[in-house]
Scaffold this motif. Structure first.
Motif, PDB file in Angstrom:
ATOM      1  N   GLU A  24       0.842  -1.180   0.000  1.00 32.91           N
ATOM      2  CA  GLU A  24       0.000   0.000   0.000  1.00 32.91           C
ATOM      3  C   GLU A  24       0.885   1.241   0.000  1.00 32.91           C
ATOM      4  N   VAL A  25       0.500   2.260  -0.738  1.00 31.96           N
ATOM      5  CA  VAL A  25       1.191   3.549  -0.674  1.00 31.96           C
ATOM      6  C   VAL A  25       0.669   4.271   0.556  1.00 31.96           C
ATOM      7  N   ILE A  26       1.563   4.526   1.522  1.00 30.26           N
ATOM      8  CA  ILE A  26       1.131   5.138   2.782  1.00 30.26           C
ATOM      9  C   ILE A  26       1.542   6.596   2.906  1.00 30.26           C
ATOM     10  N   ALA A  27       2.410   7.072   2.003  1.00 26.96           N
ATOM     11  CA  ALA A  27       2.795   8.491   2.005  1.00 26.96           C
ATOM     12  C   ALA A  27       3.401   8.845   0.658  1.00 26.96           C
ATOM     13  N   PHE A  40       2.397  -5.992   2.744  1.00 29.00           N
ATOM     14  CA  PHE A  40       1.387  -6.673   3.534  1.00 29.00           C
ATOM     15  C   PHE A  40       1.944  -7.205   4.846  1.00 29.00           C
ATOM     16  N   ASP A  41       3.227  -7.593   4.850  1.00 31.13           N
ATOM     17  CA  ASP A  41       3.826  -8.129   6.074  1.00 31.13           C
ATOM     18  C   ASP A  41       4.308  -7.048   7.035  1.00 31.13           C
ATOM     19  N   GLY A  42       4.086  -5.770   6.692  1.00 29.75           N
ATOM     20  CA  GLY A  42       4.422  -4.674   7.605  1.00 29.75           C
ATOM     21  C   GLY A  42       5.734  -3.978   7.312  1.00 29.75           C
ATOM     22  N   GLU A  73     -10.064   4.661   6.974  1.00 25.96           N
ATOM     23  CA  GLU A  73      -8.759   4.021   6.911  1.00 25.96           C
ATOM     24  C   GLU A  73      -8.934   2.510   6.954  1.00 25.96           C
ATOM     25  N   MET A  74      -7.902   1.825   6.545  1.00 22.11           N
ATOM     26  CA  MET A  74      -7.925   0.366   6.607  1.00 22.11           C
ATOM     27  C   MET A  74      -6.819  -0.104   7.532  1.00 22.11           C
ATOM     28  N   THR A  75      -7.007  -1.246   8.127  1.00 22.56           N
ATOM     29  CA  THR A  75      -5.987  -1.811   8.990  1.00 22.56           C
ATOM     30  C   THR A  75      -6.051  -3.326   8.907  1.00 22.56           C
ATOM     31  N   ARG A  76      -4.980  -3.956   9.313  1.00 17.66           N
ATOM     32  CA  ARG A  76      -4.980  -5.414   9.342  1.00 17.66           C
ATOM     33  C   ARG A  76      -5.995  -5.900  10.370  1.00 17.66           C
TER      34      ARG A  76
END
Length: 87
Positions: A24-27, A40-42, A73-76
């Protein structure tokens, strides 16, 4: 070297063609010309614009075990193991 025509979009998911890795693009920092991604694994990685352009990626849906929050927002999804009790 491959070049992608896909621009990084904040909070969007992509899959790498070479490895199948989801991220995911987070910034996106326009001033520094960097893109921060989280796999996906953090694992978090910061890419400059040349590194992003060298990726071969496609947009994809978020993994099935990610949840939407009311904030948008989405989260695991947390997985909680409960040990059965005898008795």
């Amino acid at each position: 070297m491959y070049s992608t025509l896909i621009l990084p979009r904040l909070n969007h998911w992509y899959v790498r063609w070479d490895s199948g890795e989801l991220f995911e693009v987070i910034a996106v920092n326009a001033a520094l010309r960097t893109v921060q991604i989280e796999s996906f694994d953090g694992h978090i990685e910061v890419l400059d614009e040349n590194e992003w352009a060298a990726l071969s990626v496609s947009p994809t849906e978020p993994p099935g075990n990610w949840l939407h929050h009311p904030s948008g927002e989405m989260t695991r999804r947390a997985v909680i193991w409960i040990e059965p009790t005898l008795g």
